[in-house]
Design a protein around this motif. Sequence first.
Motif, PDB file in Angstrom:
ATOM      1  N   ARG A  46       0.846  -1.272   0.144  1.00 18.39           N
ATOM      2  CA  ARG A  46       0.013  -0.143  -0.141  1.00 18.39           C
ATOM      3  C   ARG A  46       0.959   1.118  -0.118  1.00 18.39           C
ATOM      4  NH1 ARG A  46      -2.553  -2.918   3.735  1.00 18.39           N
ATOM      5  NH2 ARG A  46      -4.567  -3.864   3.073  1.00 18.39           N
ATOM      6  N   ALA A  47       1.911   1.292   0.734  1.00 13.42           N
ATOM      7  CA  ALA A  47       2.878   2.313   0.748  1.00 13.42           C
ATOM      8  C   ALA A  47       3.541   2.700  -0.637  1.00 13.42           C
ATOM      9  CB  ALA A  47       3.839   2.178   2.116  1.00 13.42           C
ATOM     10  N   VAL A  48       4.110   1.613  -0.881  1.00 15.27           N
ATOM     11  CA  VAL A  48       4.712   1.935  -2.292  1.00 15.27           C
ATOM     12  C   VAL A  48       4.014   1.713  -3.607  1.00 15.27           C
ATOM     13  CG1 VAL A  48       6.786   0.818  -1.274  1.00 15.27           C
ATOM     14  CG2 VAL A  48       5.393  -0.679  -2.758  1.00 15.27           C
ATOM     15  N   LEU A  49       2.786   1.504  -3.448  1.00 17.13           N
ATOM     16  CA  LEU A  49       1.957   1.479  -4.654  1.00 17.13           C
ATOM     17  C   LEU A  49       2.020   2.540  -5.551  1.00 17.13           C
ATOM     18  CD1 LEU A  49       0.068  -0.734  -6.280  1.00 17.13           C
ATOM     19  CD2 LEU A  49      -1.674   0.239  -5.127  1.00 17.13           C
ATOM     20  N   PRO A  50       2.017   3.930  -5.146  1.00 15.01           N
ATOM     21  CA  PRO A  50       2.110   4.935  -5.887  1.00 15.01           C
ATOM     22  C   PRO A  50       3.147   5.133  -6.911  1.00 15.01           C
ATOM     23  CG  PRO A  50       1.260   5.574  -3.802  1.00 15.01           C
ATOM     24  CD  PRO A  50       1.788   4.470  -3.726  1.00 15.01           C
ATOM     25  N   TYR A  51       4.449   4.542  -6.411  1.00 17.85           N
ATOM     26  CA  TYR A  51       5.789   4.605  -6.800  1.00 17.85           C
ATOM     27  C   TYR A  51       6.002   3.616  -7.859  1.00 17.85           C
ATOM     28  CZ  TYR A  51       5.401   7.918  -3.293  1.00 17.85           C
ATOM     29  OH  TYR A  51       5.162   8.861  -2.449  1.00 17.85           O
ATOM     30  N   LEU A  52       5.277   2.214  -7.921  1.00 14.62           N
ATOM     31  CA  LEU A  52       5.511   0.984  -8.679  1.00 14.62           C
ATOM     32  C   LEU A  52       5.400   1.033 -10.043  1.00 14.62           C
ATOM     33  CD1 LEU A  52       4.267  -1.731  -6.300  1.00 14.62           C
ATOM     34  CD2 LEU A  52       6.596  -1.312  -6.688  1.00 14.62           C
ATOM     35  N   VAL A  53       6.157   0.738 -11.025  1.00  9.23           N
ATOM     36  CA  VAL A  53       5.704   0.789 -12.531  1.00  9.23           C
ATOM     37  C   VAL A  53       5.750  -0.619 -12.890  1.00  9.23           C
ATOM     38  CG1 VAL A  53       7.014   1.501 -14.659  1.00  9.23           C
ATOM     39  CG2 VAL A  53       7.144   3.074 -12.569  1.00  9.23           C
ATOM     40  N   ILE A  54       6.961  -1.515 -12.546  1.00  7.50           N
ATOM     41  CA  ILE A  54       6.862  -2.939 -13.429  1.00  7.50           C
ATOM     42  C   ILE A  54       5.966  -3.666 -12.415  1.00  7.50           C
ATOM     43  CG2 ILE A  54       8.400  -4.918 -13.713  1.00  7.50           C
ATOM     44  CD1 ILE A  54      10.498  -2.538 -14.126  1.00  7.50           C
ATOM     45  N   LYS A  55       5.983  -3.593 -11.329  1.00  8.86           N
ATOM     46  CA  LYS A  55       5.302  -4.614 -10.175  1.00  8.86           C
ATOM     47  C   LYS A  55       3.965  -3.927  -9.867  1.00  8.86           C
ATOM     48  CE  LYS A  55       8.562  -7.648 -10.121  1.00  8.86           C
ATOM     49  NZ  LYS A  55       9.875  -7.269 -10.113  1.00  8.86           N
ATOM     50  N   ARG A  56       3.565  -3.013 -10.349  1.00 10.01           N
ATOM     51  CA  ARG A  56       2.196  -2.256 -10.102  1.00 10.01           C
ATOM     52  C   ARG A  56       0.971  -3.274  -9.952  1.00 10.01           C
ATOM     53  NH1 ARG A  56      -0.549   2.394  -9.148  1.00 10.01           N
ATOM     54  NH2 ARG A  56       1.271   3.598  -9.653  1.00 10.01           N
ATOM     55  N   ARG A  57       0.806  -3.989 -11.112  1.00 13.25           N
ATOM     56  CA  ARG A  57      -0.201  -4.863 -11.325  1.00 13.25           C
ATOM     57  C   ARG A  57      -0.069  -6.130 -10.178  1.00 13.25           C
ATOM     58  NH1 ARG A  57      -5.179  -5.283 -10.703  1.00 13.25           N
ATOM     59  NH2 ARG A  57      -6.184  -7.601 -11.607  1.00 13.25           N
ATOM     60  N   HIS A  58       1.055  -6.570 -10.153  1.00 11.11           N
ATOM     61  CA  HIS A  58       1.450  -7.482  -9.000  1.00 11.11           C
ATOM     62  C   HIS A  58       0.762  -6.948  -7.558  1.00 11.11           C
ATOM     63  CE1 HIS A  58       4.275  -8.288 -12.351  1.00 11.11           C
ATOM     64  NE2 HIS A  58       4.608  -9.405 -11.895  1.00 11.11           N
ATOM     65  N   ALA A  59       1.019  -5.910  -7.316  1.00 13.54           N
ATOM     66  CA  ALA A  59       0.833  -5.357  -6.146  1.00 13.54           C
ATOM     67  C   ALA A  59      -0.633  -5.364  -5.862  1.00 13.54           C
ATOM     68  CB  ALA A  59       1.484  -3.956  -5.809  1.00 13.54           C
ATOM     69  N   GLU A  60      -1.432  -4.992  -6.858  1.00 11.73           N
ATOM     70  CA  GLU A  60      -3.084  -4.633  -6.913  1.00 11.73           C
ATOM     71  C   GLU A  60      -3.450  -6.076  -6.890  1.00 11.73           C
ATOM     72  OE1 GLU A  60      -3.165  -0.650  -9.735  1.00 11.73           O
ATOM     73  OE2 GLU A  60      -3.243  -2.722 -10.867  1.00 11.73           O
ATOM     74  N   VAL A  61      -2.878  -7.060  -7.541  1.00  9.53           N
ATOM     75  CA  VAL A  61      -3.642  -8.498  -7.322  1.00  9.53           C
ATOM     76  C   VAL A  61      -3.360  -8.709  -6.054  1.00  9.53           C
ATOM     77  CG1 VAL A  61      -3.172 -10.728  -8.194  1.00  9.53           C
ATOM     78  CG2 VAL A  61      -3.310  -9.034 -10.022  1.00  9.53           C
ATOM     79  N   ALA A  62      -1.977  -8.782  -5.461  1.00 13.30           N
ATOM     80  CA  ALA A  62      -1.935  -9.197  -4.094  1.00 13.30           C
ATOM     81  C   ALA A  62      -2.906  -8.412  -2.968  1.00 13.30           C
ATOM     82  CB  ALA A  62      -0.315  -8.870  -3.816  1.00 13.30           C
ATOM     83  N   LEU A  63      -2.998  -7.310  -3.130  1.00 18.95           N
ATOM     84  CA  LEU A  63      -4.064  -6.498  -2.280  1.00 18.95           C
ATOM     85  C   LEU A  63      -5.373  -7.140  -2.412  1.00 18.95           C
ATOM     86  CD1 LEU A  63      -2.338  -3.037  -2.208  1.00 18.95           C
ATOM     87  CD2 LEU A  63      -1.829  -4.610  -0.390  1.00 18.95           C
TER      88      LEU A  63
END
Length: 135
Positions: free
Chosen positions: A87-104
Amino acid sequence: MLPVHVAAYAAGILDGEGSVCLGRRYGLRDQHAWQLRITVGNTSKALTDWLLVTLGGNARLGLPGTGGHKPVWYWELWAIEASRLLRAVLPYLVIKRRHAEVALEYREAVRNNDTGAMQALEQEITALNRKGPPV
């Protein structure tokens, strides 16, 4: 709450050296066995130490490589702590953004005991992490 410069730096590390996946946690016989995991593998012990001190988690030294390669350090963060970091790094992710969204989304599906959503999200994150050319 992470300072902006720490969150942005952590996002860069995660984008370049990290993985966001669902890992099997052993000993969870009465619960769904998959949990969110963030891993960073790197040959820099200094980076691993920074991750440990700044973000928590666990670290371990990987098995020695062949052909004179440097040893690899692995830093890991699991479950709730991993979702807080994402949640903290999501605004700054580029490559792993969708990975983070799916994980959340997966963490939310677990909270809601939505097994159908959990299975679909497990498949999506597996596809996102698949090696080789895109299918």
